[in-house]
Scaffold this motif. Structure first.
Motif, short mmCIF file in Angstrom:
data_model
loop_
_atom_site.label_atom_id
_atom_site.label_comp_id
_atom_site.label_asym_id
_atom_site.label_seq_id
_atom_site.Cartn_x
_atom_site.Cartn_y
_atom_site.Cartn_z
N GLY A 1 0.82 -1.21 0.00
CA GLY A 1 0.00 0.00 0.00
C GLY A 1 0.85 1.26 0.00
N PHE A 2 1.95 1.22 0.77
CA PHE A 2 2.84 2.37 0.82
C PHE A 2 3.50 2.62 -0.53
N LEU A 3 3.97 1.52 -1.17
CA LEU A 3 4.59 1.66 -2.49
C LEU A 3 3.58 2.16 -3.52
N TRP A 4 2.35 1.70 -3.41
CA TRP A 4 1.29 2.16 -4.33
C TRP A 4 1.03 3.65 -4.13
N TYR A 5 1.02 4.09 -2.89
CA TYR A 5 0.83 5.51 -2.59
C TYR A 5 1.98 6.35 -3.17
N LEU A 6 3.21 5.87 -3.04
CA LEU A 6 4.35 6.59 -3.61
C LEU A 6 4.25 6.66 -5.13
N LEU A 7 3.80 5.58 -5.74
CA LEU A 7 3.66 5.56 -7.20
C LEU A 7 2.62 6.58 -7.66
N LEU A 8 1.45 6.59 -7.01
CA LEU A 8 0.40 7.54 -7.39
C LEU A 8 0.83 8.98 -7.13
N THR A 9 1.55 9.19 -6.03
CA THR A 9 2.02 10.54 -5.72
C THR A 9 3.00 11.03 -6.78
N PHE A 10 3.85 10.12 -7.26
CA PHE A 10 4.82 10.48 -8.29
C PHE A 10 4.10 10.82 -9.61
N VAL A 19 -6.21 8.69 1.12
CA VAL A 19 -5.86 7.38 1.65
C VAL A 19 -6.87 6.33 1.20
N ARG A 20 -8.15 6.68 1.23
CA ARG A 20 -9.17 5.70 0.86
C ARG A 20 -9.05 5.28 -0.61
N GLU A 21 -8.55 6.19 -1.46
CA GLU A 21 -8.32 5.84 -2.86
C GLU A 21 -7.23 4.79 -2.98
N VAL A 22 -6.15 4.97 -2.25
CA VAL A 22 -5.04 4.01 -2.27
C VAL A 22 -5.49 2.67 -1.70
N VAL A 23 -6.20 2.70 -0.58
CA VAL A 23 -6.66 1.46 0.06
C VAL A 23 -7.57 0.67 -0.88
N PHE A 24 -8.47 1.37 -1.55
CA PHE A 24 -9.40 0.72 -2.48
C PHE A 24 -8.65 0.02 -3.61
N GLN A 25 -7.67 0.70 -4.18
CA GLN A 25 -6.93 0.13 -5.30
C GLN A 25 -6.05 -1.03 -4.86
N VAL A 26 -5.46 -0.92 -3.68
CA VAL A 26 -4.63 -2.01 -3.16
C VAL A 26 -5.48 -3.24 -2.86
N ILE A 27 -6.69 -3.03 -2.34
CA ILE A 27 -7.59 -4.17 -2.07
C ILE A 27 -7.90 -4.93 -3.36
N PHE A 28 -8.20 -4.21 -4.41
CA PHE A 28 -8.50 -4.87 -5.69
C PHE A 28 -7.26 -5.55 -6.26
N LEU A 29 -6.10 -4.94 -6.03
CA LEU A 29 -4.86 -5.56 -6.50
C LEU A 29 -4.61 -6.88 -5.77
N VAL A 30 -4.86 -6.91 -4.47
CA VAL A 30 -4.71 -8.13 -3.68
C VAL A 30 -5.71 -9.19 -4.12
#
Length: 448
Positions: A1-10, A19-30
């Motif tokens: 999730g942290f790496l995904w957040y860094l990617l989106l921020t970049f 945060v909820r956007e990152v969590v949602f996308q990470v859940i679907f990725l999992v």
């Protein structure tokens, strides 16, 4: 999730990542990875092509595309493809299927505007998945005749992805508070109870908001911004005026101005309050955050010029901060366009010369004032964009203020009014002449 957040921020350098956007996308990725890794162990799904039946790429990408836009969905397609590559014991076919089917889903859902359109998306996903499977089978020299069950399963995967999206999108819109195209279309319905209440209690503000929405939508379409978001933001940008509508000029009738009874400082406070009240009402209505941002930013931190100028006459040392809005300058292009549309509509309504050239010159001054006061410093609008916005406004306003042919009855009434004024002026002049003669006679010396 942290790496995904860094990617989106970049990638989103100018957008705040929630945060909820990152969590949602990470859940679907999992979910995509776990589905691949678990079903890979079953005998029926042990082949690379049959494993593709279980991968929920279409569902994930369509939901992401509707809720957050095309770019996050495209990024998700590639990242999930590499996750599937790992979960499928480094089989290349499921990885390519995940990436290509995700990009295909992004393409077909791009122009979806109504919920009923998801039926056609389901059909297209089913057909596209089958065609993609056949294409991969040809590339990797797989026998096409022995894959009947795979074709059926792949088609069912695509079709169910569209149907499940219809069922999941509404609760996800509420939970994540996103401005999806479906939710914005619902909010743009002017027959809802709130907009009807606004029409009754603040009819002038309602009409002003409709005009601002037309200007903003047309301008956003010209510069490639989200015209639907701009239209909805314009509809709701002045909802804070409803409670005290009589203090705003567009709602005042018979020349009664409530501000005649107030001092400039109090009047400015009342005017300034409508932004804060608008944000409060928007949160009560659970409007998307991007719409709330438009409401809070549509005046920026600009000075309420009229009351500040009145205050300067009474006190030359008046502080402009006491007569300024407390918001932030627009942070998005849509918010900036709504600000410009709001300013232009209100100012041009009182502009005497409604000719096209005069309106264009007047708008250039209004735009330049926004630039000079640093209201457009954070919204990523170029000078080329501003020129397109100005032309889009001019196209609407020149049509709105176009001249009309007078009816014969109206011409006769004007002639009668002119004759009445001429007669009245002649009578007044006769009276004044008689009065002067009388005064001269009374002042003349008596003859002895």
């Amino acid at each position: 999730g942290f790496l995904w957040y860094l990617l989106l921020t970049f990638i989103y350098k100018e957008k705040k990542i929630l945060v909820r956007e990152v969590v949602f996308q990470v859940i679907f990725l999992v979910i995509v990875y776990a589905t691949t890794a678990i079903f890979r162990k079953f005998a029926f799904f042990s082949t690379p092509y049959s494993l593709c039946i279980t991968i929920p790429t279409g569902l994930s990408v369509v939901l992401l595309s509707i809720l957050y836009g095309q770019l996050p969905a495209i990024i998700f397609s590639f990242i999930s493809g590499f996750c599937v590559l790992s979960g499928a014991d480094w089989e290349l076919v499921p990885c390519l299927f995940t990436i290509l089917s995700g990009l295909y889903a992004c393409a077909i859902v791009r122009k979806v505007e109504r919920r009923i359109d998801m039926i056609f998306v389901s059909i297209l996903l089913a057909i596209g998945n089958v065609v993609l499977t056949i294409l991969l089978a040809v590339i990797f020299n797989e026998s096409l005749s022995s894959m009947g069950k795979v074709y059926f399963g792949i088609a069912l995967n695509g079709f169910l992805s569209g149907l499940l999206t219809m069922g999941l999108i509404t609760p996800l819109e509420i939970i994540l508070n996103t401005a999806s195209v479906f939710r914005l279309m619902d909010l743009s319905d002017l027959n809802n109870a709130f907009m009807q209440n606004m029409l009754i209690q603040a009819s002038g503000t309602y009409q002003h908001s409709m005009m601002v929405a037309q200007l903003a939508e047309n301008a956003c379409r010209e510069i490639g911004a989200n015209c639907l978001l701009a239209r909805v933001g314009a509809y709701y940008h002045d909802i804070g005026k409803i409670d005290q509508s009589e203090y705003f000029i567009e709602n005042q009738k018979d020349g009664e101005n409530k501000h005649n009874e107030l001092n400039p400082s109090l009047s400015a406070s009342v005017i300034r309050m409508h932004v804060r009240k608008g944000v409060e009402k928007a949160r009560q209505l659970h409007l998307p955050q991007c719409v709330i941002d438009i409401i809070s930013e549509h005046h920026g931190n600009s000075v309420i010029a009229y009351f500040y100028n009145v205050a300067l006459k009474e006190n030359p040392n008046a502080n402009p901060g006491d007569y300024s809005y407390g918001g932030n300058p627009p942070s998005t292009r849509e918010s900036a366009v709504v600000m410009l549309a709001d300013t232009v509509e209100a100012a041009c309504r009182t502009h005497e010369d409604k000719s096209e050239r005069s309106l264009e010159t007047f708008m250039m001054k209004l735009f330049q004032h926004k630039i000079d006061t640093k209201q457009l410093d954070y919204c990523n609008l170029s000078f080329s964009d501003l020129a397109k916005i100005r032309q889009a406004f001019l196209q609407i306003l020149s049509g709105y203020y176009h001249s009309r042919i007078q009816y014969p009855d109206q011409e006769k009434e004007k002639e009668k009014e002119a004759q009445a004024k001429t007669t009245e002026s002649l009578e007044n002049s006769d009276k004044s002449d008689k009065l002067e003669k009388t005064e001269k006679t009374s002042k003349a010396p008596e003859k002895k």
